[in-house]
Design a protein around this motif. Structure first.
Motif, short mmCIF file in Angstrom:
data_model
loop_
_atom_site.label_atom_id
_atom_site.label_comp_id
_atom_site.label_asym_id
_atom_site.label_seq_id
_atom_site.Cartn_x
_atom_site.Cartn_y
_atom_site.Cartn_z
N ASN A 132 -3.66 73.36 -7.73
CA ASN A 132 -3.76 72.61 -6.49
C ASN A 132 -2.37 72.38 -5.90
OD1 ASN A 132 -6.74 71.73 -6.82
ND2 ASN A 132 -5.79 71.14 -8.75
N VAL A 147 -0.83 77.83 1.14
CA VAL A 147 -2.18 77.83 0.57
C VAL A 147 -3.12 78.72 1.37
CG1 VAL A 147 -4.20 76.36 0.18
CG2 VAL A 147 -1.93 75.57 -0.53
N ASP A 151 -5.74 82.91 -2.84
CA ASP A 151 -6.82 82.72 -3.80
C ASP A 151 -6.35 82.10 -5.11
OD1 ASP A 151 -8.63 83.80 -2.01
OD2 ASP A 151 -8.46 85.83 -2.83
N ASN A 154 -6.75 76.25 -5.60
CA ASN A 154 -8.09 75.70 -5.53
C ASN A 154 -8.25 74.74 -4.36
OD1 ASN A 154 -10.73 75.26 -6.52
ND2 ASN A 154 -10.07 73.42 -7.62
N ARG A 155 -7.43 73.69 -4.29
CA ARG A 155 -7.54 72.66 -3.25
C ARG A 155 -6.15 72.22 -2.82
NH1 ARG A 155 -12.45 69.36 -2.79
NH2 ARG A 155 -14.15 70.63 -3.61
N LEU A 251 -6.39 77.50 7.56
CA LEU A 251 -6.73 76.96 6.26
C LEU A 251 -8.24 76.91 6.07
CD1 LEU A 251 -5.41 75.63 3.70
CD2 LEU A 251 -5.86 73.43 4.81
N THR A 252 -8.72 77.39 4.93
CA THR A 252 -10.14 77.29 4.60
C THR A 252 -10.36 76.52 3.30
OG1 THR A 252 -10.06 79.43 3.46
CG2 THR A 252 -10.72 79.43 5.79
N HIS A 253 -9.31 76.18 2.59
CA HIS A 253 -9.45 75.43 1.33
C HIS A 253 -9.86 73.99 1.60
CE1 HIS A 253 -7.00 78.85 0.19
NE2 HIS A 253 -7.07 78.52 -1.09
#
Length: 313
Positions: A132, A147, A151, A154-155, A251-253
């Motif tokens: 993270n 980020v 991949d 995680n967050r 951002l998609t996380h």
């Protein structure tokens, strides 16, 4: 955007994390030909089992011993390993290209964070599926960009994020004329091989980046022996033309943000979230200043609680 709003009064139960007893290990890693110095934080007496990890980065001009260390210890107290480091050109790490130091370079710092993620994934103490990122103040934008599309991570969590766009840059730095003047100063400093000034100083001091006293100037707070307290005017152009508040769509996380209306440029958070389509948790604390987020125990605890809960989700 799926957003969960948390209030200061009824967001989370009080933290049950004890004051973390940590052990640290000094580690080095490389990025783009330079050696970077970092610190791995683990629970004291760690048995060698793998842990989820949080890579923590701090405000502009900062070194890892300042607010990154504070939040690294908080994360260890909540069941994580943590990793902090000095960016290239700062603290104990090597120079930026051209042997440049103390220049705020969003591109270089973003690249350094990506390299840090890749590095911690190789550590035997780390669960490489649970990495993270936590960005504080100016490094929030760098953390988002490091980020996005990554991949390995995680967050992501952001505390007191300084997320600027062109409008906010002009608001903070004296309008279009003020910004143009600083960009001209930046180009002249770069042509001269750099122009170093103090980063912090007492309120009203001349020739200082932050003549405001407080955190960076207080020996009991951010003015730690490791702090460079230097700024290279050659870094102004890169900083002023960097607009992370416009980067929400990258951002998609899953994201958590802790901020306050009385901290720096909360409008930047709103601008960023307006372009973010993913899962977001937003906690706006009442009457918390930017510097309070760096080291005031009560505010750090509340921010760390929100971020750690998000990372464990």
């Amino acid at each position: 955007m799926n957003k969960i709003a948390l209030t200061a009064a009824a967001s989370l139960m009080a933290s049950t994390a004890a004051i973390a007893q940590v052990e640290t290990r000094t580690l080095t890693f490389e990025n783009e030909g330079a050696q970077l110095s970092g610190t791995l934080y683990l629970p004291e007496g760690h048995d060698g089992s793998v842990l989820p990890i949080v890579v923590v980065t701090g405000a502009w001009t900062s070194v890892e011993e300042q607010m990154p260390s504070v939040y690294a210890k908080e994360m260890v107290g909540r069941g994580f390993a943590a990793f902090t480091f000095d960016f290239r050109g700062w603290g104990k790490s090597g120079d930026l290209p051209g042997h440049v130091r103390y220049a705020e370079s969003p591109a270089a710092k973003t690249s350094d964070i990506r390299a840090a993620f890749e590095f911690v994934a190789t550590l035997p103490e780390v669960d490489a599926s649970q990495i993270n990122g936590l960005g504080i103040c100016a490094s929030a934008g760098y953390m988002v960009d490091a980020v996005a599309g990554n991949d390995t991570v995680n967050r992501i969590g952001l505390v007191a994020p300084w997320l600027q766009n062109e409008h906010l840059v002009e608001t903070v730095y004296g309008g279009s004329e003020g910004v143009a003047g600083l960009i001209n100063l930046s180009r002249a400093a770069e042509a001269a091989g750099g122009q170093i000034i103090p980063a912090s100083g007492p309120e009203g001091a001349e020739g200082v980046l932050m003549p405001i006293g407080g955190y960076y100037y207080d020996a009991d707070r951010g003015a730690v022996p490791a702090y460079d307290n230097k700024w290279n005017n050659a870094g102004w152009e890169g900083w002023l033309t960097y607009h992370p508040a416009d980067n929400g769509a990258r951002l998609t996380h899953p994201l958590a943000i802790v901020h306050s209306e009385t901290a720096a440029i909360p409008d930047g958070v709103r601008a960023f979230l307006s372009g973010f389509a993913g899962e977001a948790t937003l906690q706006m604390l009442e009457d918390v200043t930017q510097f309070d987020f760096y080291d005031n125990p009560e505010d750090v605890t509340r921010a760390a609680d929100t971020i750690a809960t998000h990372f464990k989700s």
